[in-house]
Write an enzyme that holds these catalytic residues in place. Structure first.
Site, PDB file in Angstrom:
ATOM      1  CB  SER A   6     -11.782 -32.754 -26.254  1.00  0.00           C
ATOM      2  OG  SER A   6     -10.603 -33.105 -26.960  1.00  0.00           O
ATOM      3  CD  GLU A   8      -8.469 -25.472 -31.350  1.00  0.00           C
ATOM      4  OE1 GLU A   8      -7.515 -26.042 -30.766  1.00  0.00           O
ATOM      5  OE2 GLU A   8      -8.365 -24.915 -32.459  1.00  0.00           O
ATOM      6  CG  ASP A  99       0.232 -18.349 -34.067  1.00  0.00           C
ATOM      7  OD1 ASP A  99       1.160 -19.168 -34.141  1.00  0.00           O
ATOM      8  OD2 ASP A  99      -0.962 -18.638 -34.267  1.00  0.00           O
ATOM      9  CG  PHE A 206      -6.639 -23.546 -41.802  1.00  0.00           C
ATOM     10  CD1 PHE A 206      -6.547 -22.175 -41.636  1.00  0.00           C
ATOM     11  CD2 PHE A 206      -7.824 -24.176 -41.482  1.00  0.00           C
ATOM     12  CE1 PHE A 206      -7.612 -21.441 -41.158  1.00  0.00           C
ATOM     13  CE2 PHE A 206      -8.901 -23.454 -41.009  1.00  0.00           C
ATOM     14  CZ  PHE A 206      -8.796 -22.081 -40.848  1.00  0.00           C
ATOM     15  CG  HIS A 256      -8.643 -31.673 -29.425  1.00  0.00           C
ATOM     16  ND1 HIS A 256      -9.392 -31.250 -28.352  1.00  0.00           N
ATOM     17  CD2 HIS A 256      -8.140 -30.546 -30.004  1.00  0.00           C
ATOM     18  CE1 HIS A 256      -9.342 -29.923 -28.280  1.00  0.00           C
ATOM     19  NE2 HIS A 256      -8.602 -29.470 -29.283  1.00  0.00           N
TER      20      HIS A 256
END
Length: 276
Positions: A6, A8, A99, A206, A256
């Site tokens: 999958s 994102e 967040d 990140f 993912h």
């Protein structure tokens, strides 16, 4: 040996970004993703963009999952959004605490992702497959590894069907997390989140923000490459392909990919793993 995948994406901010992402999706679709998820900005700041991107993916005949965060949300606003998503044909949600936007107090009627999961389940039954986040290397705001694992267990027991992890580069952390959850009686599928390495600075930024660990040997190698982007990309492909191979050999249910709205690295990793 195939393995379900999958992807994102994040909602683009400009018309050019929308077109670019459309092209990226077309490049990735030959991998036959189980679904594509679309992120949600801090405090739901990208809701319109998120839902528009979800609509685009559904129109391309690919299942789409919307991220869904509870920061600042009310039961009424969540009810309204669930109705919208259901009408669009969305069958899968990624339920998160989300967040906080900067300078924002913790408002809203939901304090934890588990509250949101429980509410979605009570309102919609089995209409949606609910994913939650898992942190093999411990959530950066957790008080302890134990409390973090307990928070995960609570989310699953509130009604989650499966989990997607924060990205990591140490497969042992993933397998340890799954084992620890299993010992507490939680055995929903935990899908590892995979972050291709294409830029050192982006990865460091990140990881500092999300609490994901970059193993020292990877950090030092990346630093040694300096601005040599070709070497960074080549090294990144080797590292992440090897990680995916370890995970596949350990029996993970799927992979993912955090694509960052790019296709090249994900396609190359999938090609090396012969996933298509």
């Amino acid at each position: 040996m195939g393995l379900p995948v999958s992807f994102e994406f994040f909602p683009p901010k400009t018309p050019e970004g929308v077109e670019k992402l459309r092209a990226v999706r077309q490049q990735l679709y030959p991998l036959k993703p189980e679904f594509c998820s679309v992120t949600y900005g801090a405090g739901g700041s990208t809701q319109e963009g998120t839902f528009n991107t979800v609509r685009d993916i559904l129109a391309e005949s690919v299942p789409a999952a919307s991220h869904f965060s509870c920061i600042g949300a009310t039961k009424a606003s969540v009810r309204e959004q669930l109705a919208t998503l259901k009408a669009m044909g969305v069958k899968r949600l990624v339920a998160l605490r989300g967040d906080l936007p900067s300078g924002y107090g913790a408002g809203g009627e939901f304090h934890y992702a588990s509250d949101l999961v429980a509410f979605i389940r009570s309102e919609t039954g089995d209409d949606f497959h609910i994913e939650v986040a898992a942190y093999p290397e411990v959530h950066p705001q957790a008080k302890s590894p134990e409390s973090d694992l307990q928070a995960y267990v609570t989310k699953v027991r509130a009604g989650a069907h499966s989990a997607i992890t924060q990205y990591f580069y140490n497969s042992d952390a993933y397998f340890r997390f799954v084992d620890d959850a299993y010992k507490l009686g939680v055995d929903v599928p935990v899908v590892p989140g995979i972050m291709p390495i294409t830029s050192s600075t982006q990865l460091m930024r990140f990881s500092d923000a999300s609490g994901a660990e970059i193993p020292r040997w990877i950090r030092l190698r990346l630093q040694a490459f300096g601005d040599d982007t070709a070497s960074i990309k080549a090294f990144g492909l080797d590292v992440v392909t090897d990680l995916c191979d370890q995970l596949r050999n350990g029996g993970v249910p799927a992979l993912h990919f955090y694509t960052m709205n790019q296709s090249a690295a994900t396609l190359e990793i999938a090609n090396r793993l012969q996933l298509s």
